[in-house]
Scaffold this motif. Sequence first.
Motif, short mmCIF file in Angstrom:
data_model
loop_
_atom_site.label_atom_id
_atom_site.label_comp_id
_atom_site.label_asym_id
_atom_site.label_seq_id
_atom_site.Cartn_x
_atom_site.Cartn_y
_atom_site.Cartn_z
N GLU A 205 5.61 3.63 -6.71
CA GLU A 205 4.35 4.09 -7.31
C GLU A 205 4.31 3.75 -8.78
OE1 GLU A 205 2.28 7.43 -4.84
OE2 GLU A 205 1.71 6.51 -6.72
N ALA B 284 0.84 -1.19 0.00
CA ALA B 284 0.00 0.00 0.00
C ALA B 284 0.88 1.25 0.00
CB ALA B 284 -0.90 -0.01 1.22
N ARG B 285 0.47 2.22 -0.76
CA ARG B 285 1.26 3.44 -0.84
C ARG B 285 1.23 4.17 0.49
NH1 ARG B 285 -1.32 4.46 -6.62
NH2 ARG B 285 -2.82 3.06 -5.69
N ASP C 120 -1.89 -3.01 -1.54
CA ASP C 120 -2.63 -1.82 -1.92
C ASP C 120 -4.04 -2.19 -2.37
OD1 ASP C 120 -1.51 1.21 -3.04
OD2 ASP C 120 -3.55 0.56 -3.48
#
Length: 605
Positions: free
Chosen positions: A280, A266-267, A312
Amino acid sequence: MEDRISPYHINIWYVVLAVVAALLLHDGWLARRDVRTVPYSEFETLLEHGSLSEVDLQGDTTIRARLKKPAQGARYIETVKMDPTFAAKLQKAGVRYQAEPENTFFRNILLWTLPVLIMIGVWLFIAKRFSARLQGGVMAIGKSKAKIYVESDTKVKFSDVAGIDEAKAELQEIVDFLKNPNKFHRLGGRMPKGVLLVGPPGTGKTLIAKAVAGEAEVPFFSSNGAEFVEMFVGVGAARVRDLFEQAKRRAPCIIFIDELDALGRARLVAVGPGVNDEKEQTLNQLLAELDGFDSASGIILLAATNRPEIIDPALLRSGRFDRQVVIDRPDKAGRLAILELHSKKIKMAPHLDLSHVAALTPGLTGADLANIVNEAALIAVRRESDSVNEGDFTEAVERLTAGLEKKGRLISPFEKKIVAYHEIGHVIAAIATGNIEQIHKVSIIPRGVGAIGYTMQRPSEERFLMTDDELKKKMIVLLGGRAAEQLEFGHFSTGAADDIDKATDIAWNAVTKYGMSASVGNIVYDTRRPTFLGYEQTPFQTRTYSDETANKIDAAVADMVATAMQRASEILTKNKSTLEEAAKLLLKRETLTETDLKPFVAKIL
Ligand code: ADP
Ligand code: MG
Ligand code: ZN
């Protein structure tokens, strides 16, 4: 890069040829000059007679001398020097003597060509590097370094995977699709594009992914999520693109990304500018590739992770990895199947009962069990026996579990018992409060990551509204586990922490949000329950109500939880014999399904 032949390659040989030719010419020219090679004895004689005008020492051994009077058409003589005392002796004996000049031809070639060759090499290296840079540097890096493994035939079949039959059944559909994509297409069915295999390490996720490819007889492209994590922005993305490009050329096929969490994490909130750029980009590229193909193209993306919670959410959205297959640690029957499969490769003593081994190893994974079989065989070899007996297995289990126990991977018999009573406590509370149809499966094998044991409740319908009565019942079911533990063992264990947390949450919301407490009333106190580290989510929240209200809320919540706990205890006390009976069955089988639980329903008071 290997396929590109350098245009400079062939020139080296021209250069070598030229050098050799030059040397030959040089030698020939020397030969044609008026030099005569003479024996050393003749040189000594000429010297004694004073016929020489000058003497040149060439190197260590060659002597060249100029004759005062040219003789036999030569003005020079050349000879090879000899040891003077030895020469004197020979002279005295009147022998003709001479030394052979050493052949320097090849040494000369080396001396001349080596530096040239080195220079050419360096030049070629630089030129090659430079041209690679010009022809799309990033692509070249992506192509040459991404570790994508392609197996046309994985040679793994479903029969090589044991003990995880549910996962197999779920993946069978994918196999059917890959075998005959057109059939599915014609009926308008849409296949999932991505299937995420979720489960603890060593449960056979990689193995089953290969088996899907093996069963479907399609190529298997595999890579590891960590391979895509790179330092330079764009490199990881290029690799993702490369992987899909290669796969598209060989569809139908399977792309497998192991440890997807490394790539699909997850960012996070960026720590500094540019910190997450690379990740990303890679993740976005993967999302773009996922959106860019259609399952009709015959590519199925499989991925594996043991940390689904950090993936994510964008990856899990519909049309991407929209299907998850849980691969759990095997229960007793599963472990037996895995042990039997792996022990086919070893020679076992007759009448060996592997179910005893299976009973000794709750909580272990397929990889652990494969290890145990191997270790047992080694122990038998050390004992110089020609077959593996049960004692070898027991020793192997002891050896392997000693380490695993410390890591909390193996469940001890006592823990197993506590968990069994706890889980049955949930089940009995559920039956007594009329929620039986929601119980799907009970197990004492650790599931997923974290919690030991679980009672899987199936939401019978999508619920948006719940009455206060239903919320109370839900709390009773949650606390049933703890009540059963107390009833049976007279104490609590930490295993109920999650249940208590959930029950408290329900009570807190009932009081502060839904106005379900008479003493607090129908007022919404928009607040969050204090958690271990300050407040959930909003650390700077200020309370908008008085201390008196706060006390009332606390009291009401505590009262709700206590009432539910009391109710749960009552239910379990009344049904103690059923609790024991069911817990014993669960201990023996490790998992109980809905059907297994049916006979107990009628007995609940
Ligand atoms: P994971 O990818 O889930 O970490 P692996 O697929 O790499 O686990 O499993 C490692 C090895 O353990 C396999 O190669 C196989 O020998 C053995 N193994 C694991 N699970 C099973 C299973 N269900 N059936 C048979 N062998 C298994
Ligand atoms: Mg793996
Ligand atoms: Zn519980």
